[in-house]
Design a protein around this motif. Structure first.
Motif, PDB file in Angstrom:
ATOM      1  N   TRP B 198       0.842  -1.196   0.000  1.00 10.16           N
ATOM      2  CA  TRP B 198       0.000   0.000   0.000  1.00 10.16           C
ATOM      3  C   TRP B 198       0.885   1.257   0.000  1.00 10.16           C
ATOM      4  O   TRP B 198       2.043   1.216   0.386  1.00 10.16           O
ATOM      5  CB  TRP B 198      -0.892   0.035   1.244  1.00 10.16           C
ATOM      6  CG  TRP B 198      -1.914  -1.060   1.334  1.00 10.16           C
ATOM      7  CD1 TRP B 198      -2.191  -2.031   0.421  1.00 10.16           C
ATOM      8  CD2 TRP B 198      -2.805  -1.272   2.435  1.00 10.16           C
ATOM      9  NE1 TRP B 198      -3.197  -2.852   0.875  1.00 10.16           N
ATOM     10  CE2 TRP B 198      -3.600  -2.400   2.122  1.00 10.16           C
ATOM     11  CE3 TRP B 198      -3.031  -0.641   3.654  1.00 10.16           C
ATOM     12  CZ2 TRP B 198      -4.580  -2.897   2.983  1.00 10.16           C
ATOM     13  CZ3 TRP B 198      -3.998  -1.127   4.520  1.00 10.16           C
ATOM     14  CH2 TRP B 198      -4.778  -2.242   4.173  1.00 10.16           C
ATOM     15  N   PRO B 204      -6.106   0.508   1.266  1.00  7.23           N
ATOM     16  CA  PRO B 204      -5.661  -0.385   0.193  1.00  7.23           C
ATOM     17  C   PRO B 204      -5.455   0.391  -1.105  1.00  7.23           C
ATOM     18  O   PRO B 204      -6.039   1.463  -1.314  1.00  7.23           O
ATOM     19  CB  PRO B 204      -6.828  -1.372   0.036  1.00  7.23           C
ATOM     20  CG  PRO B 204      -7.648  -1.243   1.278  1.00  7.23           C
ATOM     21  CD  PRO B 204      -7.451   0.174   1.756  1.00  7.23           C
ATOM     22  N   VAL B 205      -4.617  -0.156  -1.956  1.00  8.60           N
ATOM     23  CA  VAL B 205      -4.415   0.423  -3.281  1.00  8.60           C
ATOM     24  C   VAL B 205      -4.435  -0.685  -4.324  1.00  8.60           C
ATOM     25  O   VAL B 205      -4.233  -1.861  -4.010  1.00  8.60           O
ATOM     26  CB  VAL B 205      -3.058   1.175  -3.405  1.00  8.60           C
ATOM     27  CG1 VAL B 205      -2.946   2.286  -2.384  1.00  8.60           C
ATOM     28  CG2 VAL B 205      -1.888   0.219  -3.302  1.00  8.60           C
ATOM     29  N   PRO B 413     -10.176   1.467  -2.685  1.00  5.31           N
ATOM     30  CA  PRO B 413      -8.734   1.555  -2.998  1.00  5.31           C
ATOM     31  C   PRO B 413      -8.381   2.762  -3.851  1.00  5.31           C
ATOM     32  O   PRO B 413      -9.116   3.132  -4.756  1.00  5.31           O
ATOM     33  CB  PRO B 413      -8.464   0.258  -3.774  1.00  5.31           C
ATOM     34  CG  PRO B 413      -9.778  -0.104  -4.382  1.00  5.31           C
ATOM     35  CD  PRO B 413     -10.832   0.342  -3.391  1.00  5.31           C
ATOM     36  N   GLN B 443       1.454  -3.222   4.027  1.00  6.27           N
ATOM     37  CA  GLN B 443       1.367  -1.777   4.205  1.00  6.27           C
ATOM     38  C   GLN B 443       2.701  -1.095   3.860  1.00  6.27           C
ATOM     39  O   GLN B 443       3.738  -1.744   3.757  1.00  6.27           O
ATOM     40  CB  GLN B 443       1.006  -1.448   5.649  1.00  6.27           C
ATOM     41  CG  GLN B 443      -0.310  -2.051   6.100  1.00  6.27           C
ATOM     42  CD  GLN B 443      -0.657  -1.637   7.522  1.00  6.27           C
ATOM     43  OE1 GLN B 443       0.095  -0.920   8.184  1.00  6.27           O
ATOM     44  NE2 GLN B 443      -1.809  -2.096   7.988  1.00  6.27           N
ATOM     45  N   ASN B 459      -3.644  -7.475   7.814  1.00  8.94           N
ATOM     46  CA  ASN B 459      -3.403  -7.443   6.366  1.00  8.94           C
ATOM     47  C   ASN B 459      -3.292  -8.851   5.793  1.00  8.94           C
ATOM     48  O   ASN B 459      -3.723  -9.114   4.672  1.00  8.94           O
ATOM     49  CB  ASN B 459      -2.118  -6.661   6.044  1.00  8.94           C
ATOM     50  CG  ASN B 459      -2.376  -5.166   6.004  1.00  8.94           C
ATOM     51  OD1 ASN B 459      -2.770  -4.587   7.017  1.00  8.94           O
ATOM     52  ND2 ASN B 459      -2.196  -4.557   4.848  1.00  8.94           N
TER      53      ASN B 459
END
Lengths: 479, 479
Positions: B198, B204-205, B413, B443, B459
């Motif tokens: 991330w 989140p991405v 995201p 992360q 996560n």
């Protein structure tokens, strides 16, 4: 009165024995820069005391105390002769050596650096030229006089130290204290330091000056840890970017220092002075010998080159650390803490006190212009003053006559200043108030510190003769 | 059709077992950058094969042959499902890890980096987040489906490699050859790479781009050996002086590259694009977390910062070597051979082929201006192309829906580009001709490479759920 021919004959006829003396000295692993070898260093001082005593010298081992948890090696203080009608010469040398980084099989005989190997008239081994050869040269002179039952023409005081290669801790304090409260230096008329080299491989020199030095560390600090250059490249200020910009402002590729108000303090040479450098026996090919054949000279004018070494200041960047290790391959970090080291070599009137604030202020001002959010620290690490001695003194005249007597008048010595820094020179000069001479034994290509160290047998034997002859010439001198 | 609640329940209820699975994986000392650990790496591939087979996957270990004298670790090629009515997802991850430089007692439990230590909801250990956590996440998904006797909604092909951290030797060749002559990739509809992180610690991405890279070494050589700065300072051209002047010309402290015709190739952002970066969930404090609290940001505008990372090129100087070692103290050398390393991160349209001649020619032209007699060599060491994927593809929509289903719609995201370089991304995109998605589990503060590596339990568990949910969303997608 010159040295008697019996002295010269003795030296010439005892070459093998004198080489053995140096072999024994080299075998002592007296590396002052390696704390694990400290006991060797102490043993070397004790051995040297015994050798001197066998040759009629009264010796005191001066205990310099502890440095951190380690005993400092002794100052070996020798006295021979108390005849008030004779002059007294103070001789300085050192019995410690530089660390050895070369592999054993890089040395000619495949053995290690502490086994003297004689090949093609050269004696290879750590300490051969720096400075055990010259120290043994003095012992050779003593031996010849003892065996020939010749009286020494002067009184001698020997000061041989064991920490020269690591900055001589305690030596200055000893000298000052001894001058004020002791009597070791009381009768001294002149000083002879035998711890440097000729300018070339062919002509003797007498050295009447040394440059001073001011050594700096500059740290630039950014993020707390090294950062990934992919993730953070162009997000944060990079210390390396700042660092190379600042370092690029210090000195031109021509060698001219660009920190303001340094260069302009040094008077330009007069035509006569320039001419004196031009007349020195020095060729471009002499420099190329030292650079391993690489033609990287700053000038093709040898007078300019020699003035660059002897009478101009210089600035060298020694290195940058905090980046990556040799084994890190193609690492892609933004290094977080960069430390650069550089030093200025100083000539009169430049002093560390003069340059420290100017270098520091300049770098901080240039850093401010960068608008960087990193942090800078400029730290002075230490240094020494430049020194120029009185080269017209009888001490030099004695050395000059001695050199010509041994090497021949066509090899009359050049009078040179040393580009390096030998702080004890200035201490002797200032505290004793006596003339100081540097009388080298070895050649320019002896590789004293960094490579295959050697001393030519001819320099060792003729150097021994020069030392002896010098004592007679001092005795003769009109003061 | 979303993932059944039994799947989500199973994952949630088997947290401890899943942590144990990661613990077992971390215990394999699969350091690809250390040749002495090569057998561990091979053993890890064999272990992974067995684990996948137990979960119903057909596995082939592909032998990549030798590299120098060492066997390369296997590519682990797994296939599960051959239902032509289902889509096929190619999953990529790696089972090798970075070397460990930290002492055992720097890790929370005082044990070593290969013993997983769970503390405050964080799992510390080498490879926890990069990339064993994500790889084990996929195994968790398989286990849940096997135990619950749920059919997988898609066919899956797994490609897990063992040399990612050292440039994936042989991988591109394998992919090209397999595309041309094999059938492993034949049914693949989309690619999901789970090997990044991330942008922050909270949101989140999905990652749709990576920067390319061009890595250079510049050598400047002067005398044959290091020279004494006292004797030769201001007699010879110093490679360090040249080097810092050249490096100072590469990039401004603002991050702008000053090699000509690089910056001007990259179109400026439109107002809309700038606005999209401004809307990303990113604060200055996120960066400060990564820099250890040091406020060294190039801009206070987060849109500028993020564009600096994602859509502008960057240039970082990684280091300089050939100077002095850490233990050399205040060494006074003129270093003879200096080697600097720097790299450019590239965005479209910049490519290694474009920048190599320009960087090289610029440095040589600047060097010529210095009138130095030293020698310069500029060498391209390697690199990779930038890549930007199609973020409006159903592959991304599936991942977007899965992420929101697990993390909640308020944590929708962000779509980001990665500042780093992942060359296999482009290879998959070009050779397979299928959409490629990067779906990270960990992360921003996981410390994948350089510090105390960790993966948050949340996560890991939610990431496992996202992976499972993503498969269902892919199955649903209108193509």
């Amino acid at each position: 009165m010159a040295a008697p021919s019996s002295f010269n004959d003795y030296v010439q006829n005892h070459t093998d024995a004198f080489i053995d003396r140096l072999r024994t000295a080299v075998a002592y692993k007296s590396v002052s820069g390696d704390s694990t070898m400290r006991q060797n260093l102490i043993d070397t001082g004790i051995w040297l005391k015994g050798e001197l005593e066998n040759l009629g010298v009264t010796v005191k081992l001066h205990d310099l105390g502890m440095q951190d948890d380690l005993q400092l090696p002794y100052l070996v203080l020798g006295s021979i002769g108390t005849d008030a009608s004779k002059k007294t010469v103070l001789v300085y040398g050192h019995y410690d050596v530089m660390p050895v980084t070369m592999q054993a099989n890089d040395w000619p005989d495949g053995s290690d650096a502490f086994i003297l190997d004689v090949k093609d008239d050269k004696m290879y081994g750590r300490g051969s030229t720096d400075d055990k050869g010259p120290v043994m040269g003095w012992l050779n002179v003593l031996e010849a006089h003892q065996r020939l039952q010749l009286p020494l023409p002067v009184n001698i005081r020997f000061l041989f130290e064991g920490m020269e290669e690591v900055g001589s801790p305690g030596l200055d304090e000893f000298i000052v204290n001894e001058v004020n409260n002791g009597d070791f230096f009381k009768e001294v008329d002149c000083v002879c330091i035998t711890d440097n080299y000729w300018l070339t491989t062919r002509r003797p020199v007498l050295t009447y000056g040394v440059r001073g030095i001011a050594y700096f560390t500059m740290d630039i600090t950014g993020a707390k840890d090294d950062m990934h250059s992919g993730l953070y490249g162009r997000m944060i200020h990079e210390p390396m970017t700042d660092m190379v910009k600042l370092l690029s402002k210090l000195v031109e590729t021509t060698g001219v220092i660009t920190v303001p108000d340094i260069e302009n303090q040094v008077p330009p040479p007069s035509d006569d002075e320039r001419e004196s450098y031009r007349l020195m026996d020095y060729q471009l090919s002499d420099l190329w010998k030292d650079t391993g054949g690489r033609k990287v000279e700053l000038s093709e004018d040898t007078a300019e080159l020699l003035m660059g070494r002897m009478r101009y200041p210089s600035l060298s960047i020694h290195g940058i650390r905090g980046t990556f290790d040799t084994n890190d391959g193609l690492k892609t970090i933004i290094p977080a803490n960069i430390s650069a080291r550089f030093s200025l070599r100083l000539v009169e009137p430049l002093t560390p006190d003069y340059v420290i604030p100017r270098v520091t202020a300049f770098l901080k001002a240039e850093f401010a212009k960068l608008n960087s959010k990193n942090e800078i620290e400029v730290k002075y690490e230490g240094g020494g003053l430049p020194w120029v001695g009185e080269r017209n003194h009888w001490n030099y005249q004695a050395a000059d006559a001695a050199t010509q007597a041994v090497w021949g008048s066509s090899l009359y010595p050049n009078y040179v200043r040393e580009g390096g820094s030998i702080p004890v020179t200035l201490t002797f000069s200032e505290k004793l108030g006596k003339n100081v001479l540097l009388l080298p034994m070895g050649q320019s290509d002896d590789g004293a510190h960094s490579s295959l160290e050697k001393l030519d047998v001819s320099n060792y034997i003729n150097g021994t003769r020069v030392f002896g002859e010098y004592l007679y010439q001092v005795a003769n001198a009109q003061t």
